[in-house]
Every structure is written in C-alpha cells, then in structure tokens.
Design a protein around this motif. Structure first.
Motif, PDB file in Angstrom:
ATOM      1  N   GLN A  65      61.871   8.828 -55.766  1.00 45.73           N
ATOM      2  CA  GLN A  65      61.497   9.937 -54.882  1.00 45.73           C
ATOM      3  C   GLN A  65      60.724   9.434 -53.664  1.00 45.73           C
ATOM      4  OE1 GLN A  65      62.446  13.097 -55.132  1.00 45.73           O
ATOM      5  NE2 GLN A  65      61.318  13.731 -53.321  1.00 45.73           N
ATOM      6  N   ARG A  66      59.800   8.519 -53.882  1.00 46.56           N
ATOM      7  CA  ARG A  66      58.989   7.983 -52.787  1.00 46.56           C
ATOM      8  C   ARG A  66      59.876   7.266 -51.763  1.00 46.56           C
ATOM      9  NH1 ARG A  66      56.924   3.055 -52.535  1.00 46.56           N
ATOM     10  NH2 ARG A  66      57.245   2.700 -54.756  1.00 46.56           N
ATOM     11  N   ILE A  67      60.807   6.469 -52.235  1.00 51.09           N
ATOM     12  CA  ILE A  67      61.717   5.739 -51.344  1.00 51.09           C
ATOM     13  C   ILE A  67      62.630   6.719 -50.618  1.00 51.09           C
ATOM     14  CG2 ILE A  67      63.681   4.157 -51.310  1.00 51.09           C
ATOM     15  CD1 ILE A  67      62.213   2.663 -53.658  1.00 51.09           C
ATOM     16  N   ALA A  68      63.209   7.668 -51.336  1.00 53.83           N
ATOM     17  CA  ALA A  68      64.127   8.637 -50.735  1.00 53.83           C
ATOM     18  C   ALA A  68      63.441   9.433 -49.630  1.00 53.83           C
ATOM     19  CB  ALA A  68      64.673   9.578 -51.807  1.00 53.83           C
ATOM     20  N   GLU A  69      62.250   9.938 -49.910  1.00 52.76           N
ATOM     21  CA  GLU A  69      61.527  10.737 -48.908  1.00 52.76           C
ATOM     22  C   GLU A  69      61.217   9.911 -47.667  1.00 52.76           C
ATOM     23  OE1 GLU A  69      58.137  12.615 -50.678  1.00 52.76           O
ATOM     24  OE2 GLU A  69      59.395  13.952 -51.883  1.00 52.76           O
ATOM     25  N   ALA A  70      60.780   8.688 -47.841  1.00 54.85           N
ATOM     26  CA  ALA A  70      60.459   7.838 -46.687  1.00 54.85           C
ATOM     27  C   ALA A  70      61.703   7.569 -45.846  1.00 54.85           C
ATOM     28  CB  ALA A  70      59.828   6.529 -47.152  1.00 54.85           C
ATOM     29  N   LEU A  71      62.821   7.239 -46.489  1.00 47.88           N
ATOM     30  CA  LEU A  71      64.036   6.928 -45.732  1.00 47.88           C
ATOM     31  C   LEU A  71      64.536   8.121 -44.936  1.00 47.88           C
ATOM     32  CD1 LEU A  71      65.999   4.740 -48.319  1.00 47.88           C
ATOM     33  CD2 LEU A  71      64.524   3.980 -46.436  1.00 47.88           C
ATOM     34  N   VAL A  72      64.473   9.309 -45.519  1.00 47.40           N
ATOM     35  CA  VAL A  72      64.927  10.517 -44.803  1.00 47.40           C
ATOM     36  C   VAL A  72      63.915  10.910 -43.734  1.00 47.40           C
ATOM     37  CG1 VAL A  72      65.497  12.966 -45.048  1.00 47.40           C
ATOM     38  CG2 VAL A  72      66.366  11.318 -46.718  1.00 47.40           C
ATOM     39  N   ARG A  73      62.626  10.901 -44.074  1.00 44.41           N
ATOM     40  CA  ARG A  73      61.582  11.268 -43.105  1.00 44.41           C
ATOM     41  C   ARG A  73      61.634  10.362 -41.870  1.00 44.41           C
ATOM     42  NH1 ARG A  73      57.729  11.225 -46.410  1.00 44.41           N
ATOM     43  NH2 ARG A  73      57.177   9.033 -46.171  1.00 44.41           N
ATOM     44  N   GLU A  74      61.902   9.070 -42.092  1.00 41.39           N
ATOM     45  CA  GLU A  74      61.928   8.102 -40.992  1.00 41.39           C
ATOM     46  C   GLU A  74      63.307   7.996 -40.329  1.00 41.39           C
ATOM     47  OE1 GLU A  74      60.190   4.483 -42.614  1.00 41.39           O
ATOM     48  OE2 GLU A  74      58.613   5.685 -43.563  1.00 41.39           O
ATOM     49  N   ALA A 117      67.434  -1.651 -40.340  1.00 39.83           N
ATOM     50  CA  ALA A 117      66.107  -1.037 -40.420  1.00 39.83           C
ATOM     51  C   ALA A 117      65.880  -0.418 -41.798  1.00 39.83           C
ATOM     52  CB  ALA A 117      65.937   0.007 -39.319  1.00 39.83           C
ATOM     53  N   LEU A 118      66.915   0.216 -42.359  1.00 39.11           N
ATOM     54  CA  LEU A 118      66.821   0.783 -43.698  1.00 39.11           C
ATOM     55  C   LEU A 118      66.533  -0.324 -44.712  1.00 39.11           C
ATOM     56  CD1 LEU A 118      69.047   3.428 -45.352  1.00 39.11           C
ATOM     57  CD2 LEU A 118      68.672   1.272 -46.509  1.00 39.11           C
ATOM     58  N   LEU A 174      59.129  -0.853 -49.509  1.00 42.56           N
ATOM     59  CA  LEU A 174      58.773   0.236 -50.422  1.00 42.56           C
ATOM     60  C   LEU A 174      59.095  -0.033 -51.886  1.00 42.56           C
ATOM     61  CD1 LEU A 174      60.180   3.180 -48.270  1.00 42.56           C
ATOM     62  CD2 LEU A 174      57.757   2.694 -48.685  1.00 42.56           C
ATOM     63  N   HIS A 175      60.094  -0.842 -52.151  1.00 44.17           N
ATOM     64  CA  HIS A 175      60.640  -0.978 -53.498  1.00 44.17           C
ATOM     65  C   HIS A 175      59.743  -1.836 -54.384  1.00 44.17           C
ATOM     66  CE1 HIS A 175      63.609  -1.133 -56.636  1.00 44.17           C
ATOM     67  NE2 HIS A 175      64.378  -0.315 -55.938  1.00 44.17           N
ATOM     68  N   PRO A 176      59.541  -1.431 -55.650  1.00 45.31           N
ATOM     69  CA  PRO A 176      58.676  -2.218 -56.532  1.00 45.31           C
ATOM     70  C   PRO A 176      59.336  -3.470 -57.116  1.00 45.31           C
ATOM     71  CG  PRO A 176      59.443  -0.256 -57.680  1.00 45.31           C
ATOM     72  CD  PRO A 176      59.924  -0.149 -56.250  1.00 45.31           C
ATOM     73  N   TYR A 177      60.649  -3.577 -57.073  1.00 45.97           N
ATOM     74  CA  TYR A 177      61.320  -4.757 -57.636  1.00 45.97           C
ATOM     75  C   TYR A 177      61.176  -5.960 -56.712  1.00 45.97           C
ATOM     76  CZ  TYR A 177      63.941  -1.930 -61.101  1.00 45.97           C
ATOM     77  OH  TYR A 177      64.317  -1.117 -62.133  1.00 45.97           O
ATOM     78  N   ASP A 178      61.163  -7.160 -57.301  1.00 46.02           N
ATOM     79  CA  ASP A 178      61.177  -8.392 -56.517  1.00 46.02           C
ATOM     80  C   ASP A 178      62.501  -8.560 -55.778  1.00 46.02           C
ATOM     81  OD1 ASP A 178      58.647  -9.107 -57.457  1.00 46.02           O
ATOM     82  OD2 ASP A 178      59.448 -10.319 -59.100  1.00 46.02           O
TER      83      ASP A 178
END
Length: 109
Positions: free
Chosen positions: A21-30, A71-72, A79-83
């Motif tokens: 959700q955090r990643i999705a919202e940031a990508l759409v908001r930006e 840019a995405l 934003l992503h928690p994975y390495d």
C-alpha cells in the motif's frame, strides 16, 4: 502525428499489504504510475542465498509508461524493503484505447 508513449504493465512483489500500500500510494501520488492493483495472498517460491524459500507476498500490478519507467524504478528501489525487489515491465501491445490514454495522461512527469 507522433506515436504516444508505450504503456507498461509492471509486476512487483512485496512482503506484506502494508508495504504494498505504501509503495502503491507513493507511485500514484508522484505520478510515476497511473494505477496500481494489489493482489494479496500470493505465494512465491524462489532461490535466495542458496536455499529454496517459499513466502506469502502481495503482488502489485503497476500501470505506467516507458517515459516514467526509470523514475519509477529509482523510487521503487528507495521505498521497497527487499534488498533485491522484483520489478518486471511488460509492454502493453493492445488495450482499450481510452484506458491506455488515461494511463498516459496520469503517469506524467
């Protein structure tokens, strides 16, 4: 008449619904993506650090354009928690013309 930017469908797995959700919202908001669908409850089996692992994840389906992909990618890596996050982009060959135009209009820099 110039060719419109190619629309991409990008796949990205996330460890849980909160990070998805955090990643999705940031990508759409930006405006890096026009839309992101969340598919909860997927199971991924993969090799990591020499072992076969199976985890529950959430899958994001991200709609963007070729022009916004770099840019995405950069933002997703922040934003992503994975390495090593999964990010796979597939060009959309066909689709509802009005929807594809909406994606182009809403994934702009």
């Amino acid at each position: 008449m110039p060719t419109p930017p190619t629309v991409l469908l990008c796949y990205c797995s996330c460890p849980d619904a909160v990070s998805a959700q955090r990643i999705a919202e940031a990508l759409v908001r930006e405006r890096l993506a026009a839309c992101v669908n969340h598919l909860p409850g997927i199971t991924s089996t993969y090799r990591w650090d020499g072992a076969v692992t199976t985890d529950s994840e959430a899958l994001l389906l991200i709609k963007t354009t070729v022009a916004r992909f770099e840019a995405l990618t950069a933002r997703l890596l922040e934003l992503h928690p994975y390495d090593l996050p999964e990010l796979i982009a597939v060009p959309v060959e066909r689709g509802h013309a009005a929807y594809l135009e909406w994606v182009r209009a809403n994934a702009t820099g």
